[in-house]
Design an enzyme around this catalytic site. Sequence first.
Site, PDB file in Angstrom:
ATOM      1  N   ILE A  16      52.556  36.504  25.643  1.00 35.39           N
ATOM      2  CA  ILE A  16      51.140  36.175  25.786  1.00 35.39           C
ATOM      3  C   ILE A  16      50.368  36.634  24.558  1.00 35.39           C
ATOM      4  O   ILE A  16      50.399  37.815  24.196  1.00 35.39           O
ATOM      5  CB  ILE A  16      50.540  36.845  27.046  1.00 35.39           C
ATOM      6  N   TYR A 169      33.620  25.250  17.876  1.00 38.39           N
ATOM      7  CA  TYR A 169      34.486  25.598  19.008  1.00 38.39           C
ATOM      8  C   TYR A 169      34.981  24.332  19.693  1.00 38.39           C
ATOM      9  O   TYR A 169      36.166  24.222  20.030  1.00 38.39           O
ATOM     10  CB  TYR A 169      33.731  26.492  19.989  1.00 38.39           C
ATOM     11  N   LYS A 173      38.932  23.211  20.222  1.00 40.84           N
ATOM     12  CA  LYS A 173      39.520  22.970  21.538  1.00 40.84           C
ATOM     13  C   LYS A 173      39.918  21.509  21.738  1.00 40.84           C
ATOM     14  O   LYS A 173      40.877  21.219  22.457  1.00 40.84           O
ATOM     15  CB  LYS A 173      38.568  23.442  22.636  1.00 40.84           C
TER      16      LYS A 173
END
Length: 271
Positions: A16, A169, A173
């Site tokens: 992770i 952003y 994304k």
Amino acid sequence: MSVFNATRIIGKTVLITGASSGIGAATAILFAKGGANVILLARRADALAKVNDACIAAHKESGLQQGGKFASVQLDVSDKSQIAALWTKVPQDLRNVDILVNNAGFVKGMEHVGTISEVDIDAMFATNVIGLIAMTQLLVRDFKQNQSGHVINLGSIAGIEPYAGGSIYNATKFAVNAFTGALRRELVNTPIRVTEIQPGMVETEFSIVRFRGDESAAKKVYEGLEPLTAQDIAEEIVWAAARPAHVNIAEVLVFPVNQASAGINYKVPKK
């Protein structure tokens, strides 16, 4: 009897990124509780150590005998040289990774195009896109060789629907969404699974970073509604990972009940 069958993650090794706080930390702890081994990567060593301790405690509390191996590696995914040297810092018995969770990412500022700092643009793309791709390339090579594996990328509603003040952003994304979709298509002739988790309004440290450390401004975003929590998204990630091997959860778009899109939500008026 539990309806959520998580036995398929027992003994699996999960890597992770961005595991020192928020969704990454909650996901690491939940995987630990479910009997997985976890490699935690993040930039902040002190915060990472605390999450590592929480993973140990969660695994112990579960009573499970399998899994329970943890390793913390201070690593900045925006630094390709650090990614290239990753395996030299991971114990030998944890190098056969089953699940990659690309969680590391951030947004800084709400400036409009024309006034956005070049430093912020470069930093968001370096972490949210280039780092995610580099981590995926590293792990997919092993997944292909092993004919097994699962890539779980953290996307966002911001990668589906753009909004003013989020141009950079949004762009990062949207890139994650496109990359994940292409990867899924490239791996369609393999047993490797590819998932994108797309949260809406989640209240974590992430929002404070967006407002450059202004906690009061970050809190105002969620006033009048109950936002998602890091734990909510962690449950979706672990659930997707725990599906039968022939089941691939391609995309999960998750909103709090009073959110309908990136720009549509209902907040209880102040009295």
